[in-house]
Design a protein around this motif. Structure first.
Motif, PDB file in Angstrom:
ATOM      1  N   THR A  70      21.454  72.288  53.279  1.00 37.38           N
ATOM      2  CA  THR A  70      22.763  71.643  53.130  1.00 37.38           C
ATOM      3  C   THR A  70      22.660  70.364  52.315  1.00 37.38           C
ATOM      4  OG1 THR A  70      22.489  70.420  55.210  1.00 37.38           O
ATOM      5  CG2 THR A  70      23.526  72.597  55.336  1.00 37.38           C
ATOM      6  N   ALA A  71      23.804  69.918  51.817  1.00 36.31           N
ATOM      7  CA  ALA A  71      23.884  68.690  51.026  1.00 36.31           C
ATOM      8  C   ALA A  71      23.568  67.480  51.911  1.00 36.31           C
ATOM      9  CB  ALA A  71      25.275  68.558  50.429  1.00 36.31           C
ATOM     10  N   PRO A  72      23.113  66.381  51.312  1.00 34.84           N
ATOM     11  CA  PRO A  72      22.746  65.201  52.120  1.00 34.84           C
ATOM     12  C   PRO A  72      23.947  64.557  52.813  1.00 34.84           C
ATOM     13  CG  PRO A  72      22.641  64.702  49.773  1.00 34.84           C
ATOM     14  CD  PRO A  72      22.819  66.176  49.880  1.00 34.84           C
ATOM     15  N   TRP A  73      25.163  64.817  52.326  1.00 33.23           N
ATOM     16  CA  TRP A  73      26.347  64.222  52.953  1.00 33.23           C
ATOM     17  C   TRP A  73      26.864  65.041  54.138  1.00 33.23           C
ATOM     18  CZ3 TRP A  73      26.227  65.544  47.703  1.00 33.23           C
ATOM     19  CH2 TRP A  73      26.785  66.799  47.387  1.00 33.23           C
ATOM     20  N   VAL A  74      26.310  66.217  54.367  1.00 36.88           N
ATOM     21  CA  VAL A  74      26.726  67.039  55.506  1.00 36.88           C
ATOM     22  C   VAL A  74      26.164  66.434  56.790  1.00 36.88           C
ATOM     23  CG1 VAL A  74      26.485  69.283  56.620  1.00 36.88           C
ATOM     24  CG2 VAL A  74      26.972  69.154  54.174  1.00 36.88           C
ATOM     25  N   LYS A  75      27.063  66.140  57.748  1.00 37.20           N
ATOM     26  CA  LYS A  75      26.656  65.512  59.004  1.00 37.20           C
ATOM     27  C   LYS A  75      26.401  66.531  60.115  1.00 37.20           C
ATOM     28  CE  LYS A  75      29.033  61.162  58.112  1.00 37.20           C
ATOM     29  NZ  LYS A  75      27.772  60.390  58.001  1.00 37.20           N
ATOM     30  N   LYS A  76      27.201  67.612  60.126  1.00 37.79           N
ATOM     31  CA  LYS A  76      27.051  68.625  61.169  1.00 37.79           C
ATOM     32  C   LYS A  76      27.278  70.010  60.577  1.00 37.79           C
ATOM     33  CE  LYS A  76      30.180  67.052  63.990  1.00 37.79           C
ATOM     34  NZ  LYS A  76      31.054  66.937  65.194  1.00 37.79           N
ATOM     35  N   ALA A  77      26.672  70.991  61.220  1.00 33.13           N
ATOM     36  CA  ALA A  77      26.880  72.385  60.831  1.00 33.13           C
ATOM     37  C   ALA A  77      27.168  73.191  62.090  1.00 33.13           C
ATOM     38  CB  ALA A  77      25.663  72.949  60.111  1.00 33.13           C
ATOM     39  N   ALA A  78      28.009  74.209  61.953  1.00 33.90           N
ATOM     40  CA  ALA A  78      28.365  75.048  63.092  1.00 33.90           C
ATOM     41  C   ALA A  78      28.632  76.457  62.609  1.00 33.90           C
ATOM     42  CB  ALA A  78      29.590  74.493  63.825  1.00 33.90           C
ATOM     43  N   ASN A  88      39.989  81.643  68.291  1.00 37.82           N
ATOM     44  CA  ASN A  88      40.052  80.997  69.603  1.00 37.82           C
ATOM     45  C   ASN A  88      38.676  80.779  70.219  1.00 37.82           C
ATOM     46  OD1 ASN A  88      42.889  80.890  69.592  1.00 37.82           O
ATOM     47  ND2 ASN A  88      43.048  82.968  70.408  1.00 37.82           N
ATOM     48  N   ALA A  89      37.651  81.390  69.645  1.00 42.32           N
ATOM     49  CA  ALA A  89      36.314  81.290  70.232  1.00 42.32           C
ATOM     50  C   ALA A  89      35.668  79.936  69.981  1.00 42.32           C
ATOM     51  CB  ALA A  89      35.420  82.401  69.695  1.00 42.32           C
ATOM     52  N   GLY A  90      36.177  79.186  69.010  1.00 43.95           N
ATOM     53  CA  GLY A  90      35.594  77.897  68.708  1.00 43.95           C
ATOM     54  C   GLY A  90      34.334  78.020  67.872  1.00 43.95           C
ATOM     55  N   ALA A  91      33.763  76.866  67.521  1.00 45.14           N
ATOM     56  CA  ALA A  91      32.566  76.821  66.684  1.00 45.14           C
ATOM     57  C   ALA A  91      31.339  76.536  67.540  1.00 45.14           C
ATOM     58  CB  ALA A  91      32.716  75.753  65.608  1.00 45.14           C
ATOM     59  N   LEU A  92      30.231  77.215  67.219  1.00 42.85           N
ATOM     60  CA  LEU A  92      28.971  77.023  67.930  1.00 42.85           C
ATOM     61  C   LEU A  92      28.083  76.083  67.112  1.00 42.85           C
ATOM     62  CD1 LEU A  92      28.215  80.721  68.967  1.00 42.85           C
ATOM     63  CD2 LEU A  92      29.266  78.920  70.348  1.00 42.85           C
ATOM     64  N   PRO A  93      27.699  74.927  67.658  1.00 45.72           N
ATOM     65  CA  PRO A  93      26.879  73.977  66.893  1.00 45.72           C
ATOM     66  C   PRO A  93      25.544  74.589  66.477  1.00 45.72           C
ATOM     67  CG  PRO A  93      27.794  72.958  68.869  1.00 45.72           C
ATOM     68  CD  PRO A  93      28.050  74.426  68.989  1.00 45.72           C
ATOM     69  N   GLY A 127      28.260  99.209  58.870  1.00 41.64           N
ATOM     70  CA  GLY A 127      29.094  99.783  59.918  1.00 41.64           C
ATOM     71  C   GLY A 127      30.439  99.094  60.001  1.00 41.64           C
ATOM     72  N   ALA A 128      31.105  99.269  61.121  1.00 37.79           N
ATOM     73  CA  ALA A 128      32.447  98.716  61.306  1.00 37.79           C
ATOM     74  C   ALA A 128      32.395  97.195  61.314  1.00 37.79           C
ATOM     75  CB  ALA A 128      33.040  99.229  62.612  1.00 37.79           C
ATOM     76  N   CYS A 129      33.441  96.597  60.756  1.00 38.12           N
ATOM     77  CA  CYS A 129      33.528  95.137  60.683  1.00 38.12           C
ATOM     78  C   CYS A 129      34.156  94.631  61.977  1.00 38.12           C
ATOM     79  CB  CYS A 129      34.355  94.724  59.470  1.00 38.12           C
ATOM     80  SG  CYS A 129      34.563  92.928  59.313  1.00 38.12           S
ATOM     81  N   THR A 130      33.339  94.107  62.879  1.00 34.65           N
ATOM     82  CA  THR A 130      33.836  93.590  64.155  1.00 34.65           C
ATOM     83  C   THR A 130      33.736  92.074  64.245  1.00 34.65           C
ATOM     84  OG1 THR A 130      31.643  93.925  65.136  1.00 34.65           O
ATOM     85  CG2 THR A 130      33.243  95.722  65.355  1.00 34.65           C
ATOM     86  N   SER A 131      33.083  91.450  63.288  1.00 31.17           N
ATOM     87  CA  SER A 131      32.987  89.986  63.256  1.00 31.17           C
ATOM     88  C   SER A 131      32.672  89.562  61.832  1.00 31.17           C
ATOM     89  CB  SER A 131      31.905  89.482  64.217  1.00 31.17           C
ATOM     90  OG  SER A 131      30.629  89.939  63.803  1.00 31.17           O
ATOM     91  N   TRP A 132      32.953  88.301  61.527  1.00 26.62           N
ATOM     92  CA  TRP A 132      32.604  87.749  60.208  1.00 26.62           C
ATOM     93  C   TRP A 132      32.210  86.292  60.415  1.00 26.62           C
ATOM     94  CZ3 TRP A 132      32.371  90.696  55.803  1.00 26.62           C
ATOM     95  CH2 TRP A 132      31.981  90.014  54.649  1.00 26.62           C
ATOM     96  N   ASN A 133      30.897  86.049  60.472  1.00 23.91           N
ATOM     97  CA  ASN A 133      30.380  84.712  60.732  1.00 23.91           C
ATOM     98  C   ASN A 133      30.402  83.873  59.462  1.00 23.91           C
ATOM     99  OD1 ASN A 133      29.771  85.321  63.433  1.00 23.91           O
ATOM    100  ND2 ASN A 133      27.837  86.267  62.832  1.00 23.91           N
TER     101      ASN A 133
END
Length: 641
Positions: free
Chosen positions: A401-409, A417-422, A441-447
């Motif tokens: 990640t870039a040096p200015w990025v403070k957090k990633a999730a 509705n599931a929210g972000a996982l740190p 296969g079937a598309c059941t999620s997209w991270n």
């Protein structure tokens, strides 16, 4: 027997459905294993199992039309593919060419392409053949080999495609079989026991194969002959290139292997540009040019030298890939070092030359299997320069990640509705994230990756390239980040459409709900959404118009186009239509244009018009229509295609 000159196809009717290349390609990709099995079974067993396998794949891959084609007299089968003219068209081409491949060669006419050994696919040094079945499969294969080509096709269409005899007659006639031969083929197929369930066995599956070597002694003899021929060609080439003749002088170019200070500096690891760790804090720029050099091997001169040398002249064993529109030549001057370190079981070097990101990777225990990947990133700023793919392993992706990025999730775009996982970030390196780019296969999620800096949150998605695509939402020309709950919920039904943008050199993808349409028969209101992918090279943009009914989990692609300005900042207009069946069983042509559309009309298989940007006309299943819209300024647009 079928004659050498195949009968003329039945004339197409104006009411026949029309199949375009994209529709046929979608059907071919979806049903490829079944189509190859069909070709394999219809081809004459006298070809031998290896050539029969390769020919089946070649005929299936050549079954696409050159343009728009009529799908007349081509019945669809009753299960899974009902009513799909694209599949019916491709199946007919497979049957026709497989029958042609079984015709004897004639001195009076040029051979057809299907009668000759396939140019592609080719597998050198190996013989390929399906897995062996039992005694029943072997007996059936022997009985099929005794049938004529049309009879074998009739048997397979009955058993594999489950077509009634009337439809079998029409397919054979459309494939060029004479009427008398069709009757004879059906009688001949009747005399063969109906063991149709055996047609689905591995014995007849040319997509699941065994491999064995060819004649090794003969290959060695051929190899010696090829080396002698290559030596003769090399000698002749050297004579032609002598001064005073051959290809001529090189003008003002320096002699071969002459010293070039600029080229030498570009390959000198000691001259790599290294940015100070805090330079970005005082810079007005937010791009790759202010990234510091990170990693535990930034001082490994030997590794850096290998990375630069492979960039300039990759060897035959190096796996090289580049996103569309990305030049793959060496750097013009000393590039900037972004990363050099150990990641999982590899040593990785990431370099930047102002136009491209280059990623060199080699195993920890040597250089065999080294890889070199390129991505075009000219003009990248902000979210476009937030992250680079550092490593892929076991379906996961790890980012630098870039040096200015403070957090990633990590966030599932389909489940707002599931929210972000740190995620943990160590020296700019994220923990592994399950990548949707390699999922099958079937598309059941997209991270997706959510990155946070002083300005807020931004979403980027891995599309199988070095730089993830920036996701945005809103009307073209005034897009915004997918950071709030409303924007994330708006993206959720259309997340899986990102799969259509893999490996296109995508820079950003914007999703925009351009219309909402009340449905007939009191069925609620549907959404019309336009998804547009912009590329780094500036052309080849992909646009999808998607339609979602109330409560629908996913949006359905109603229209798509590539290399058009629609739904973009230069042309924020779009018009698309879809055939829709209400709960009451009525079919309608629905069409919607963006809010500045003054009128919409349809003509062709259904005719109708309406004021404003919405049109709903009662019709029947399978009709084709052309859409036209009039904008507020008097200009016209056509349906997206």
């Amino acid at each position: 027997m079928q004659s050498q000159d195949v009968a003329k196809r039945p004339a197409a009717s104006p009411t026949d459905p029309v199949v375009d290349v994209e529709q046929a390609e979608a059907a071919l990709v979806e049903h490829y294993p079944r189509l190859v099995r069909l070709a394999y079974l219809v081809l004459p067993p006298s070809l031998g199992r290896n050539r029969r396998v390769l020919t089946a794949h070649a005929l299936t891959q050549r079954a696409l039309p050159r343009g728009r084609a009529s799908a007349s007299v081509i019945p669809a089968q009753s299960t899974g593919r009902d009513g799909d003219p694209g599949y019916a068209f491709v199946r007919l081409q497979v049957v026709r060419t497989a029958l042609e491949a079984g015709l004897p060669l004639s001195f009076r006419a040029l051979p057809k392409r299907s009668q000759l050994p396939p140019l592609l696919p080719q597998v050198r040094g190996l013989r390929l053949f399906p897995r062996s079945g039992g005694a029943d499969e072997l007996a059936l294969d022997q009985r099929l080999s005794a049938l004529s080509g049309p009879a074998r096709a009739a048997y397979v269409l009955r058993g594999l495609e489950q077509l009634p005899d009337g439809d079998v007659r029409r397919v054979l006639a459309a494939a060029g079989v004479e009427r008398e031969e069709v009757d004879a083929a059906l009688r001949e197929a009747d005399a063969t026991p109906a063991q149709y369930d055996l047609l689905d066995s591995p014995e007849f599956d040319p997509c699941s194969l065994h491999a064995r070597p060819t004649d090794l002694m003969r290959r060695r003899q051929h190899g010696k002959a090829a080396l002698a021929a290559a030596a003769a060609v090399a000698v002749c080439g050297a004579l032609l290139a002598l001064p005073g003749g051959g290809w001529g002088p090189d003008g003002a170019a320096a002699p071969a292997y002459a010293e070039n200070p600029a080229a030498e500096a570009a390959l000198n690891p000691g001259k790599l540009t290294r940015i100070a760790p805090t330079a970005w804090e005082s810079s007005a720029r937010e791009d790759f040019s202010v990234w510091p050099a990170r990693g535990d091997l930034t001082d490994n001169t030997a590794l850096l030298r290998r990375a630069l040398a492979v960039w300039a002249r990759p060897g035959e064993s190096v796996q090289v890939s580049a996103t569309p529109g990305t030049p793959s030549g060496g750097p013009a001057g000393p590039p900037q070092l972004l990363y050099a370190g150990t990641v999982d079981n590899a040593r990785v070097v990431i370099l930047y030359d102002g136009l491209r990101i280059a990623r060199y990777a080699e195993p920890k225990d040597g250089t065999k299997g080294a890889a070199l990947d390129f991505a075009r990133v000219d003009g990248a700023t902000g979210a476009e320069a937030d992250a680079v793919v550092l490593d892929r392993a076991d379906g996961n992706v790890r980012y630098l990640t870039a040096p200015w990025v403070k957090k990633a999730a990590e966030r599932d775009l389909q489940k707002p509705n599931a929210g972000a996982l740190p995620m943990t970030v160590t020296d700019g390196i994220t923990s592994p994230l399950a990548s949707p780019a390699t999922a099958t296969g079937a598309c059941t999620s997209w991270n997706v990756l959510q990155l946070t800096d002083d300005t807020g949150n931004r979403l980027v998605s891995d599309l199988g390239e070095l730089v993830p695509a920036h996701l945005t939402s809103g009307r073209p020309g005034s897009v915004h980040e997918v950071s709030g709950s409303a924007a994330q919920h708006a993206w959720a039904p259309y997340a899986c459409s990102l799969g259509a943008m893999r490996s296109l050199g995508v820079r950003s993808v914007n999703s925009w709900q351009y219309a909402q349409q009340p449905l007939p028969d009191a069925s609620g209101a549907a959404e019309w959404v336009c998804t547009r992918a912009e590329t780094w090279r500036g052309d080849g943009e992909r646009v999808l118009a998607q339609f979602r009914t109330p409560g629908g989990t996913y949006g359905a692609v109603a229209a798509k186009a590539q290399g058009v300005s629609a739904c973009g900042a230069r042309d924020p207009h779009v018009l698309a239509g879809v055939l829709w069946k209400s709960a009451a069983g009525n079919w309608f042509l629905l069409a919607a244009g963006s809010k500045d559309t003054e009128a919409v009309s349809a003509k062709g298989g259904v005719n109708g018009s309406a004021r404003g940007g919405l049109l709903a006309v009662k019709t029947k299943q399978g009709v084709q229509a052309e859409l036209k819209g009039t904008l507020d300024d008097g200009s016209t647009i056509t349906g997206l295609r």
